[in-house]
Design a protein around this motif. Sequence first.
Motif, mmCIF file in Angstrom:
data_model
loop_
_atom_site.group_PDB
_atom_site.id
_atom_site.type_symbol
_atom_site.label_atom_id
_atom_site.label_comp_id
_atom_site.label_asym_id
_atom_site.label_seq_id
_atom_site.Cartn_x
_atom_site.Cartn_y
_atom_site.Cartn_z
ATOM 1 N N ILE A 302 0.906 -1.377 -0.132
ATOM 2 C CA ILE A 302 0.044 0.122 0.021
ATOM 3 C C ILE A 302 0.902 1.270 -0.015
ATOM 4 C CG2 ILE A 302 -1.683 1.472 1.077
ATOM 5 C CD1 ILE A 302 -2.698 -1.451 2.298
ATOM 6 N N GLY A 303 1.816 1.047 0.944
ATOM 7 C CA GLY A 303 2.523 2.310 1.049
ATOM 8 C C GLY A 303 3.587 2.743 -0.340
ATOM 9 N N HIS A 304 3.978 1.447 -1.052
ATOM 10 C CA HIS A 304 4.709 1.625 -2.084
ATOM 11 C C HIS A 304 3.691 2.283 -3.300
ATOM 12 C CE1 HIS A 304 7.088 0.319 -5.526
ATOM 13 N NE2 HIS A 304 5.841 -0.188 -5.974
ATOM 14 N N THR A 305 2.767 1.818 -3.257
ATOM 15 C CA THR A 305 1.812 2.377 -4.400
ATOM 16 C C THR A 305 1.467 3.726 -4.136
ATOM 17 O OG1 THR A 305 -0.281 1.400 -3.418
ATOM 18 C CG2 THR A 305 0.710 0.027 -5.160
ATOM 19 N N VAL A 306 1.102 4.157 -2.962
ATOM 20 C CA VAL A 306 0.589 5.464 -2.720
ATOM 21 C C VAL A 306 1.775 6.649 -2.942
ATOM 22 C CG1 VAL A 306 -0.090 7.147 -0.596
ATOM 23 C CG2 VAL A 306 -1.155 4.797 -1.215
ATOM 24 N N PHE A 307 3.114 6.231 -2.176
ATOM 25 C CA PHE A 307 4.029 7.088 -2.197
ATOM 26 C C PHE A 307 5.013 7.050 -3.372
ATOM 27 C CE2 PHE A 307 2.741 6.458 2.260
ATOM 28 C CZ PHE A 307 2.278 7.799 2.481
ATOM 29 N N ASP A 309 5.942 7.492 -7.113
ATOM 30 C CA ASP A 309 5.380 8.104 -8.433
ATOM 31 C C ASP A 309 5.843 7.009 -9.650
ATOM 32 O OD1 ASP A 309 4.799 9.571 -10.828
ATOM 33 O OD2 ASP A 309 4.945 11.267 -9.992
ATOM 34 N N TYR A 310 5.099 6.277 -9.880
ATOM 35 C CA TYR A 310 5.418 5.492 -11.008
ATOM 36 C C TYR A 310 5.948 6.191 -12.249
ATOM 37 C CZ TYR A 310 4.219 0.855 -8.751
ATOM 38 O OH TYR A 310 4.461 -0.174 -8.111
ATOM 39 N N ILE A 337 -0.952 0.187 -11.977
ATOM 40 C CA ILE A 337 -0.888 1.254 -10.760
ATOM 41 C C ILE A 337 -0.239 2.799 -11.452
ATOM 42 C CG2 ILE A 337 0.747 1.884 -9.008
ATOM 43 C CD1 ILE A 337 0.886 -1.063 -8.363
ATOM 44 N N GLN A 341 -2.558 6.112 -10.713
ATOM 45 C CA GLN A 341 -1.880 7.183 -10.228
ATOM 46 C C GLN A 341 -2.292 8.763 -11.086
ATOM 47 O OE1 GLN A 341 2.327 6.406 -9.676
ATOM 48 N NE2 GLN A 341 1.825 5.336 -7.763
ATOM 49 N N GLN A 344 -6.608 10.814 -10.860
ATOM 50 C CA GLN A 344 -6.668 12.352 -10.326
ATOM 51 C C GLN A 344 -6.167 13.423 -11.250
ATOM 52 O OE1 GLN A 344 -7.864 13.355 -7.373
ATOM 53 N NE2 GLN A 344 -7.530 15.447 -7.813
#
Length: 777
Positions: A302-307, A309-310, A337, A341, A344
Amino acid sequence: MLVAIISFVAAIANVILAAREIRTWRATAQTASAAAEAAAEAGEAATTQAGATEASDAAATPAPTPAPARVPFRASGIVWAIAFLAIQLFIGVWGALGLVQNEPVAPIIMNAVLIGCTHLALARPRLRDRFLATFEPGGRWPHPQAACALTMVAAGIFTTLALELPSNHDLLWMYPLCLLLEVFLVTALVAGAFYLFQRRGGAAAVVSFIFFAIGIAEYFVITFKSQPIQPGDLTAIATAAAVGGGYIFSITSYCLYGIVALALAMLASAYAALFRPARGERTRKQMLINLLVGVLCLGGVIGHTVFIDYYNFLHIQVYTWRPLESYYRMGFIPSFISSAQTIQPREPQGYSKSGAEDLIESYASEYDEGEGATEERAAASTQFDSVQPSVIVVMNETFSDLSCYQNLHAGYEGPEFFNSIDDAVQRGDLYVSAYGGGTCNTEFEMLTGNSMAYLGNGVYPYTIYNLTHAENLAQQFSDLGYDTTAMHPNHATNWNRENVYRDFGFDEFLSIEDFQGADTLRGMVTDAETYDKIIELLETNEDPQFIFDVTMQNHSGYDTGLIPYDMRTDYLIDGTYDPEVNEYLALIEQSDEALEDFLAQLEQIDRPVVVVFFGDHQPFFPSDFNDEWFQDEDDATHSERLYHTQYVIWANYDIDGRAQESDEVDISTNYLGAELMDLIGAPLSDYQKAQLALRANLPAINMIGYQDRAGVWHLSDAAVNKNAGDAFKAAAKAREDLAKMQYLKLFDHGDGVYTKTLQGAANETNPNLAPGTTKIQ
């Protein structure tokens, strides 16, 4: 049928072998029980022969009761066996229906693996001691915790294969680091579930199955649309399921190889569970460690995908001109993913509300001083105020002229009547942001004047964004005193239209309930029936009207075989008859004839009427022709051939200041509404004026790329360097300006970005079925 025979025979063999394994368990259990009884009797005899003092002591202290023999059997083995057997039976049934690729190698391999997995799952208790002895003190590798973790890594690797193999057949083509990242993420989720549920293999197996199901869904979406699953699709799952009712859900050998990987992942999870301590040996500390490891694994993902920036940091970028290739090369999860991102909407670089307002004012002034000040525009405006023509916009489902693909190597010349219209106000190619599906996005661009170019791939604004503040043609005509009607001969809930149309200000929405008893073709209401409804509205209401008609007749799929014999076409592509292509071309012929009859009726109506007719996107199959027949060209030109249809603006009266000689002007859908209002002399908003002025340097734009004033197409991510031509630089600058103006109009209203009006029912493409119904044909 070959697959069905192989699977059913293998299932029978599996049951026989499973029964043999259970008999082996029973025999082992009886032997263990007998050994326990013998040991107990020997103990009693030894006690009887002990000395008096010892006997006295023994009498004072009761002898321990021998522990019952551990029965080498676990009920979970039956559950695992049933799961593997169920997969065999399902493939057997699917094969009997003719829905599995009819070749022997893959089903033989799949069934052999499933039989082996069933046998090993049932044999776990019997093999447990030997398996664990390898990793216990004194064994070959005395590291049980590391062995458990490595077994879960194996489960994660097999799960990744189960996800990718059904649709991505050449994993060697993937970028190695992207493949490694995907394996890491999948393994973390599988292992997280495993440890979170106290090292239970069933929890990990469920996660593996979910990934496999996603892989199968990805395969079907690619098969039907030539597009991968993208984040915006999650808001349109019902529509996707409904659209599937028109397709045949057959699976390939690669789907069976995906099942092989799934079975091995499940088996690895089952054997990893053997490292779990016996019930009496578990401690609270061990339970807390398991929970901590599980939370760290899941939380880390979860943290990886949220923080992370792919797009910018990892440079995992899904290119809008060919998203499927991106998914193949970077893997489903990293690509998904990265796309998620981008849902938004990002504020354009250098954006400010006041700056965007200044841009609109500047471009609007440019229009007022240019096109807006011409005698032609003044004449059209004066006439519009006087006659107030009714305006009919027909967005025709999947209407396009496929003769652009070298006449399909079949002598195909396109829709005859449409191409022969020589008295139109304007006509030309229409560049859209949808291919093979995504009707509502073309609709969104036409009605609001906003472009999908800035919203990302796989986004459906009707179902995602708050559009209550978006400028649109319905509200614009309503403010001019027009009666506004939307019609679509299908369920009003599809694509959230019932709410979006209300938010746009339509007075009435005619859906499938208003077309009861209408003529149909392949079960879809015909174009002609919607035109009859329009004629009825015009004849029964003298007020000026704006009518927006979204047709259904030509909707995919095109392998139904339901075209009447006298309507069929017989085009041979390179000498070969393709039933899907011919069904589509037959539908286009019917649309063409219906349009001819419709315009002929309007010519006889004693009131001014303007018609805008255009296709929303091409069908899903021309990409094969495009890749095979057009190989030596730049990527932008190659892709834009897929992302264009045709349009025509026609009137049954002479519009002052307009020649009406079918002038050809290529345009993109987001400009079409403003172009219409300009040509007929209707009042324009400042945003529309700005768009018309901006078209001088940016004639067309869609989610794939944009065109400069020299007619050259550039991909959306094309870099502008110092050596770029003036036309390219001007187009790039105009694109940046349009991004800021659109962000202001679409999102910077202070009322939230995402939709507040959810669909009242699930989507359903087939108007003959209730909303949410799906049917496999």
